[in-house]
Structures are given as C-alpha cells and as structure tokens.
Design a protein around this motif. Structure first.
Motif, PDB file in Angstrom:
ATOM      1  N   PRO A 256     -68.725  28.213  -2.064  1.00  0.00           N
ATOM      2  CA  PRO A 256     -68.836  27.154  -3.223  1.00  0.00           C
ATOM      3  C   PRO A 256     -70.091  26.747  -3.550  1.00  0.00           C
ATOM      4  CG  PRO A 256     -68.346  26.184  -0.952  1.00  0.00           C
ATOM      5  CD  PRO A 256     -68.439  27.580  -0.852  1.00  0.00           C
ATOM      6  N   ALA A 257     -70.175  26.017  -4.858  1.00  0.00           N
ATOM      7  CA  ALA A 257     -71.590  25.704  -5.248  1.00  0.00           C
ATOM      8  C   ALA A 257     -72.163  24.726  -4.139  1.00  0.00           C
ATOM      9  CB  ALA A 257     -71.426  24.995  -6.325  1.00  0.00           C
ATOM     10  N   PRO A 258     -73.490  24.627  -3.840  1.00  0.00           N
ATOM     11  CA  PRO A 258     -74.095  23.780  -2.705  1.00  0.00           C
ATOM     12  C   PRO A 258     -73.858  22.446  -3.092  1.00  0.00           C
ATOM     13  CG  PRO A 258     -75.771  25.525  -3.987  1.00  0.00           C
ATOM     14  CD  PRO A 258     -74.629  25.522  -4.693  1.00  0.00           C
ATOM     15  N   GLY A 259     -73.259  22.000  -1.897  1.00  0.00           N
ATOM     16  CA  GLY A 259     -72.744  20.644  -1.884  1.00  0.00           C
ATOM     17  C   GLY A 259     -71.323  20.240  -2.178  1.00  0.00           C
ATOM     18  N   THR A 260     -70.559  21.194  -2.597  1.00  0.00           N
ATOM     19  CA  THR A 260     -69.319  20.929  -3.192  1.00  0.00           C
ATOM     20  C   THR A 260     -68.577  20.619  -2.009  1.00  0.00           C
ATOM     21  OG1 THR A 260     -69.503  22.665  -4.787  1.00  0.00           O
ATOM     22  CG2 THR A 260     -67.187  22.100  -4.181  1.00  0.00           C
ATOM     23  N   THR A 261     -67.690  19.617  -2.144  1.00  0.00           N
ATOM     24  CA  THR A 261     -66.765  19.001  -1.137  1.00  0.00           C
ATOM     25  C   THR A 261     -65.259  19.331  -1.714  1.00  0.00           C
ATOM     26  OG1 THR A 261     -68.015  17.394  -0.332  1.00  0.00           O
ATOM     27  CG2 THR A 261     -65.955  17.148   0.062  1.00  0.00           C
ATOM     28  N   ARG A 262     -64.482  20.108  -0.867  1.00  0.00           N
ATOM     29  CA  ARG A 262     -63.069  20.353  -1.402  1.00  0.00           C
ATOM     30  C   ARG A 262     -61.942  19.405  -0.431  1.00  0.00           C
ATOM     31  NH1 ARG A 262     -62.986  26.795  -2.487  1.00  0.00           N
ATOM     32  NH2 ARG A 262     -65.129  26.833  -3.736  1.00  0.00           N
ATOM     33  N   VAL A 263     -61.282  18.655  -1.476  1.00  0.00           N
ATOM     34  CA  VAL A 263     -60.454  17.664  -0.948  1.00  0.00           C
ATOM     35  C   VAL A 263     -58.994  17.968  -1.163  1.00  0.00           C
ATOM     36  CG1 VAL A 263     -59.441  15.399  -0.947  1.00  0.00           C
ATOM     37  CG2 VAL A 263     -61.888  15.798  -0.753  1.00  0.00           C
ATOM     38  N   LEU A 264     -57.901  18.048  -0.262  1.00  0.00           N
ATOM     39  CA  LEU A 264     -56.552  18.591  -0.615  1.00  0.00           C
ATOM     40  C   LEU A 264     -55.701  17.348  -0.484  1.00  0.00           C
ATOM     41  CD1 LEU A 264     -54.138  20.587  -1.263  1.00  0.00           C
ATOM     42  CD2 LEU A 264     -54.046  20.767   1.233  1.00  0.00           C
ATOM     43  N   HIS A 265     -55.297  16.922  -1.654  1.00  0.00           N
ATOM     44  CA  HIS A 265     -54.475  15.615  -1.818  1.00  0.00           C
ATOM     45  C   HIS A 265     -53.071  15.996  -1.764  1.00  0.00           C
ATOM     46  CE1 HIS A 265     -52.777  12.077  -4.617  1.00  0.00           C
ATOM     47  NE2 HIS A 265     -52.401  12.138  -3.159  1.00  0.00           N
ATOM     48  N   VAL A 266     -52.288  15.453  -0.805  1.00  0.00           N
ATOM     49  CA  VAL A 266     -50.793  15.789  -0.532  1.00  0.00           C
ATOM     50  C   VAL A 266     -50.004  14.477  -0.419  1.00  0.00           C
ATOM     51  CG1 VAL A 266     -50.956  17.898   0.617  1.00  0.00           C
ATOM     52  CG2 VAL A 266     -50.750  15.664   1.807  1.00  0.00           C
ATOM     53  N   PRO A 469     -39.971  20.953  -7.115  1.00  0.00           N
ATOM     54  CA  PRO A 469     -40.980  21.935  -6.836  1.00  0.00           C
ATOM     55  C   PRO A 469     -42.082  21.213  -5.894  1.00  0.00           C
ATOM     56  CG  PRO A 469     -41.377  21.135  -9.017  1.00  0.00           C
ATOM     57  CD  PRO A 469     -40.312  20.575  -8.600  1.00  0.00           C
ATOM     58  N   LEU A 470     -42.722  21.843  -5.105  1.00  0.00           N
ATOM     59  CA  LEU A 470     -43.551  21.350  -3.912  1.00  0.00           C
ATOM     60  C   LEU A 470     -45.046  21.491  -4.934  1.00  0.00           C
ATOM     61  CD1 LEU A 470     -41.295  22.788  -2.328  1.00  0.00           C
ATOM     62  CD2 LEU A 470     -43.127  22.977  -0.562  1.00  0.00           C
ATOM     63  N   SER A 471     -45.777  20.285  -4.833  1.00  0.00           N
ATOM     64  CA  SER A 471     -46.911  20.186  -5.468  1.00  0.00           C
ATOM     65  C   SER A 471     -48.171  19.617  -4.468  1.00  0.00           C
ATOM     66  CB  SER A 471     -46.617  19.364  -6.526  1.00  0.00           C
ATOM     67  OG  SER A 471     -46.485  18.133  -6.368  1.00  0.00           O
ATOM     68  N   MET A 472     -49.284  19.885  -4.776  1.00  0.00           N
ATOM     69  CA  MET A 472     -50.339  19.366  -4.281  1.00  0.00           C
ATOM     70  C   MET A 472     -51.756  19.552  -5.216  1.00  0.00           C
ATOM     71  SD  MET A 472     -50.934  22.130  -1.173  1.00  0.00           S
ATOM     72  CE  MET A 472     -49.545  21.648  -0.235  1.00  0.00           C
ATOM     73  N   THR A 473     -52.866  19.148  -4.861  1.00  0.00           N
ATOM     74  CA  THR A 473     -54.036  19.149  -5.913  1.00  0.00           C
ATOM     75  C   THR A 473     -55.153  19.446  -4.954  1.00  0.00           C
ATOM     76  OG1 THR A 473     -52.743  17.843  -7.479  1.00  0.00           O
ATOM     77  CG2 THR A 473     -55.354  17.939  -7.562  1.00  0.00           C
ATOM     78  N   VAL A 474     -55.990  20.180  -5.283  1.00  0.00           N
ATOM     79  CA  VAL A 474     -57.335  20.403  -4.640  1.00  0.00           C
ATOM     80  C   VAL A 474     -58.462  19.667  -5.658  1.00  0.00           C
ATOM     81  CG1 VAL A 474     -59.157  22.191  -4.027  1.00  0.00           C
ATOM     82  CG2 VAL A 474     -56.662  22.785  -3.663  1.00  0.00           C
ATOM     83  N   LEU A 475     -59.203  18.749  -5.048  1.00  0.00           N
ATOM     84  CA  LEU A 475     -60.077  18.052  -5.793  1.00  0.00           C
ATOM     85  C   LEU A 475     -61.579  18.694  -5.428  1.00  0.00           C
ATOM     86  CD1 LEU A 475     -58.621  14.593  -5.051  1.00  0.00           C
ATOM     87  CD2 LEU A 475     -58.310  15.932  -7.346  1.00  0.00           C
ATOM     88  N   TYR A 476     -62.476  18.808  -6.511  1.00  0.00           N
ATOM     89  CA  TYR A 476     -63.890  19.276  -6.149  1.00  0.00           C
ATOM     90  C   TYR A 476     -64.954  18.362  -6.525  1.00  0.00           C
ATOM     91  CZ  TYR A 476     -61.298  23.872  -6.127  1.00  0.00           C
ATOM     92  OH  TYR A 476     -60.285  24.965  -6.011  1.00  0.00           O
ATOM     93  N   PHE A 477     -65.699  17.978  -5.535  1.00  0.00           N
ATOM     94  CA  PHE A 477     -66.719  16.835  -5.752  1.00  0.00           C
ATOM     95  C   PHE A 477     -67.803  17.328  -5.667  1.00  0.00           C
ATOM     96  CE2 PHE A 477     -62.783  14.813  -4.459  1.00  0.00           C
ATOM     97  CZ  PHE A 477     -62.766  13.396  -5.050  1.00  0.00           C
ATOM     98  N   ASP A 478     -68.754  17.319  -6.447  1.00  0.00           N
ATOM     99  CA  ASP A 478     -70.318  17.670  -6.315  1.00  0.00           C
ATOM    100  C   ASP A 478     -71.179  17.035  -5.430  1.00  0.00           C
ATOM    101  OD1 ASP A 478     -70.980  15.328  -7.639  1.00  0.00           O
ATOM    102  OD2 ASP A 478     -71.446  16.027  -9.521  1.00  0.00           O
TER     103      ASP A 478
END
Length: 523
Positions: A256-266, A469-478
């Motif tokens: 990932p880009a430097p410092g990127t934080t990846r959050v999974l929302h369920v 459907p089963l759903s979730m979201t990946v959120l990307y923070f700088d």
C-alpha cells in the motif's frame, strides 16, 4: 403492351430519385398523386433505414474486433452495440474489470490472453521487464482502438452494402443504405470518443474470484483526473496482471501507499458462518489492519450463540465491536473475551493510528422483524435511538484526541454526530447506503456509511425471492487518517458465488447532497 409500359416505368424509377426511383413522367406523377404514392415513398425510405441499421449492427458484430499487443499480452479488442457504453477488461481466469469509460451506444471489451512462451521466459528471467513492458500499454491501447474503429467502420459499410444489394437490387438505394450505415457507425464511435472519461479507471468494478480482487484492482492511491495519471494507473494494472500470470507460488503482495491504513467494515452477521469465511479471505488478501463490526453479530443474544464469536480470535487483527439490537450483554461479554477484540459502549479507543468512538444500540429486541413486515417505532423508542447519538456526540467532543470514526448500530443515531467527526459507520438496515449528514455552518462535513448484511441477514435472508447478498466495505485512510477510497464488496447470497467489487475514490469531502436520517424500524 401493359407489361412493357410497367417495365419502362420501373426503368425510369431506377434512373431517377435515389430513394424512390427518380423524377417520374407526367402520367407517373398523376399515379403518385394517388393515395398509394406517398405511402410507397415512406415505405421505401423506412426500408432503406432499416437495412442500414441492420447492416451496421451486423457489420459491427462481424468485424468489430482486432488482435493487438498490450504490454506483454496478446489481447483481443471487441466492439459491440450497447445502450450504456462502458469498457470491460476481461482477465481470464481471474475475473473482469468494468469501467464506466464512455457513453453508448458501443461497448468495448478488452480480453487479455496468456503470454506466449518467449515473453513469459523473458519476464521470468528479468522481472524488471514487467515494468518496461507495461510502460507501452497506453500507446498499445490507443493504437489498437484506432485500428478497431477503422475496421468496424469498414465492416459496417461492407455488410450493409451487401445486405442492401441483395434486398433492393438497386444501385442508388444500396448506396444510400451504405452511406447511412457509415453515418450511424461513425456517429456512434464519435459519441464514445466525445464522452470519454479517462478518470473512470480510478473507480473500476471488479467481478470474479475475491482472492484476485486486490491484485487486479490495485492499491487505493488517489489518482488525479488527467491523462498522465490515467496512463500510470493503466500501466500499474497491466503490471499487476503480468505478475499474476508469471507467479507460480502465490499471488503478488501489493504494497500500500506509505502510511495507508486499511479498515474492514462489517455488520449484521446474524449467525451466518459463511460471513466469517468471507471476512478471513478479505483480511488476508487485502492486508486489513483493523476490523470494525457495527453490531447484530447474533440473532437472539442467547448464551449458546456466544460461541459464534470465537472466530474473532482467528482473524489475528484488532476487532472493534459495538452491540446491535440483536446482541445481548452476554454477547458483548463473549466478544470482549476474545484477545484481539475491543467492545465500545459510549467510549473511545485508538487502533492502527485511528481514534474510534462507539456506542451500542439502546434496544435489545431479538424477536423483532423475523419476518419482512417489521414494525414501526414508538416515539419513546425513537427518542432512545436518537439519544444514544447525543451521548456519543458528547463523548466525541470531550475526547482528548480527535475522533476519526464514530460507530452506531442504527443510522438513525447518527444525526447528532454531524460535525463532530469526518465519518460515521452504521448497519442495521441490511442495505448499503452512503450519504452526508446535515451540517451547520462552520462544521466539518460528516459522511455516513451504512453497511449491508455481512451475513446475508442470516436465515431471514432466504425469505425473499433471492438470497440477501453478503456485503462488506474496505476503507482506505491516508497518513492523516482521512478517508481516501473505499471498496464495496458484495457476494451473492446463500447458494450463489458471484463476487462484485466496486472501487470508489473520495474526491471532495464537501461534495454530495446532505441527507437527513429518520429513526429506523427494529430489525
């Protein structure tokens, strides 16, 4: 004699007007003046138009394809008639990227083939050649599309001329049909060119195997809306796919880009074990840093159901949880016992550099809405639901660290949080929705992300005509912990296997129309 006069009349028509036969003699003008004359002329014109359109469509289908090199790949480019335009990049057997690249009435399909033996050996011997090969991808695509357009024009006109010649057996009508086919086809291609949206590559929609999604779509680095950045993104996609084809041990790991934080929302698992399988896959393949669950992990909140939350520990990632209206105190306690879990109840925590505040739902109504009918809210319950939003807003304002994300179960609780933090996550409704909370003058904008059901709403998801459907979201923070992009992941309900990933780039935090939120019936 009458037969000879009819033949001379037909010959005169062929020598005259290109559509209806030309300038008739005086007797013939009198005949045309009869009621059948205008109808015949109209019928011939409509016939020419119909033949031109049919020929153009058949010509595009028959000849609207070329083979070309795109970077290290041999690719097939195909044009087909379509009402909504767009581009499909087919990467068998990994899946496909769908881009809203242009408006109709033509759809472009780019099918990437396997590498030939010589190129494959060169790529394996010199990994740097992947990067060099992908640099030529943009020019390759441009050249291939130009050849495809010219070939499509020629094919459409040729097929129309043949079709019109067989039907009319009249040179002028055939020429008119060919000219109309040329005009229609060129106009369609011109419309596509005039409505070209290079920035569409920022927000691809992916369909295929979920494990391949992060590698094909690429990272969530924000791309500016100019051709240079578009070219870089296209080169990176080609490079990613090249690596997939030339790696035999495992899929490539994307940094990932430097410092990127990846959050999974369920949210709203409702005891569906399939949800855990999907969560584990996404956590591993997308390099998730923290999982956020906005409640209803169980259905009845009973003690036997508490064992369902044991899968949290298998994720080996921080798991931030708030209680939903189907979760009891025992459920929350069982989650809190997991070594990697954090349960918030009008409190805050800092995980992976993100400060998160959350509060549980004020209700415990496990028996509500087990059928699609549901029930409305009394004023007292509505006040409770909105009241927890007020409580959490006070907690956010008093937090010693600025809060990046606030969590509520029911989106109706989100209203009081407007202006207190940039992002509010919720669930409860089993339907994905993104909106802006109404903000007062001088307040920071607050986005509300409502997740669907990661568990397909459990057993109740089978009550409708189609599974939920089963759903979730990946959120990307700088690095500044601001939301830069998000991926909506949807998997077909129970018994289905269709996977859809749709990338969204957050362009302007002030964009969008504020949406009011009203209390939601208990689910």
């Amino acid at each position: 004699m009458d037969g000879q006069r009819d033949e001379r009349h037909d010959d005169a028509e062929d020598r005259g007007d290109p559509v209806t036969g030309g300038e008739p003699s005086r007797p013939e003008r009198r005949r045309i003046a009869r009621p059948g004359g205008p109808l015949r002329r109209t019928g011939v014109i409509l016939a020419v138009l119909a033949v031109a359109l049919a020929g153009a469509v058949l010509g595009v289908l028959a000849g609207g394809r070329v083979n070309t090199d795109i970077g290290p790949f041999r690719a097939n480019l195909t044009l087909s008639p379509a009402s909504d335009g767009g581009t499909t990049i087919d990467v068998p057997p990994l899946g496909a990227l769908l881009l809203d690249s242009h408006s109709g009435p033509t759809h472009l399909t780019v099918r990437l083939g396997a590498l030939d033996q010589g190129r494959t050996e060169a790529l394996l011997d010199d990994p740097a050649s992947i990067s060099r090969a992908s640099q030529s991808a943009v020019e390759d695509v441009r050249s291939g599309v130009m050849r495809l357009g010219l070939r499509t024009l020629g094919s459409a006109v040729l097929v129309t001329l043949i079709l019109a010649g067989l039907i009319f057996r009249n040179v002028r009508r055939t020429a008119w049909a060919g000219g109309l086919a040329l005009l229609v086809t060129a106009g369609s291609l011109g419309t596509a060119a005039a409505t070209l949206r290079p920035q569409a590559i920022e927000e691809p929609r992916y369909e295929g195997l979920l494990v391949n999604a992060p590698a094909i779509v690429g990272d969530a680095r924000r791309i500016a809306n100019d051709y240079t950045k578009y070219a870089e993104q296209l080169q990176r996609i080609v490079g990613n796919v090249s690596q997939l084809y030339t790696t035999v041990s495992a899929l490539p790991v994307l940094e990932p880009a430097p410092g990127t934080t990846r959050v999974l929302h369920v949210s709203d698992m409702h005891l569906n074990p399939t949800g855990w399988q999907l969560i584990r896959t996404v956590v591993e393949q997308f390099g998730i840093d923290v999982v956020i669950d906005t409640g209803d992990i169980t259905d009845w909140g009973s003690e036997p159901e508490a064992s369902f939350v044991g899968s949290i520990s298998l994720l080996k990632k921080p798991y931030v949880f708030i209680r939903g209206n189907h979760d009891s105190g025992k459920t929350a306690a069982a989650v809190a016992r997991q070594p990697n879990a954090i349960v918030l109840n009008n409190s805050t925590t800092t995980v992976a550099g993100l400060t998160i505040a959350g509060i549980g739902d004020p209700r415990f109504t496990p028996d509500k809405n087990t059928s699609p009918a549901g029930s409305g809210l009394t004023q007292e319950v509505a006040d409770q639901v909105i009241g927890v939003g007020d409580q959490l807003a006070a907690t956010v304002r008093s937090s010693p660290r600025p809060v990046n994300i606030a969590l509520v179960h029911d989106p109706a609780s989100a209203g009081p949080l407007a202006g207190t933090c940039p992002l509010v996550l919720a669930g409860h409704t089993h339907a994905r929705q993104v909106s802006k909370l109404p903000q007062a003058a001088g307040q920071q904008p607050t986005a509300l992300f409502v997740e669907g059901s990661t568990g397909g709403a459990g057993l109740r998801g089978l009550e409708g005509e189609k599974p939920t459907p089963l759903s979730m979201t990946v959120l990307y923070f700088d690095q500044q912990k601001m939301l830069q992009a998000y991926d909506d992941i949807t998997v077909g309900g129970t018994g289905q296997a269709q996977v859809n990933l749709e990338r969204h780039i957050v362009q302007d935090p002030n964009a969008g129309t504020p949406a009011s939120v009203t209390p939601t019936p208990t689910r």
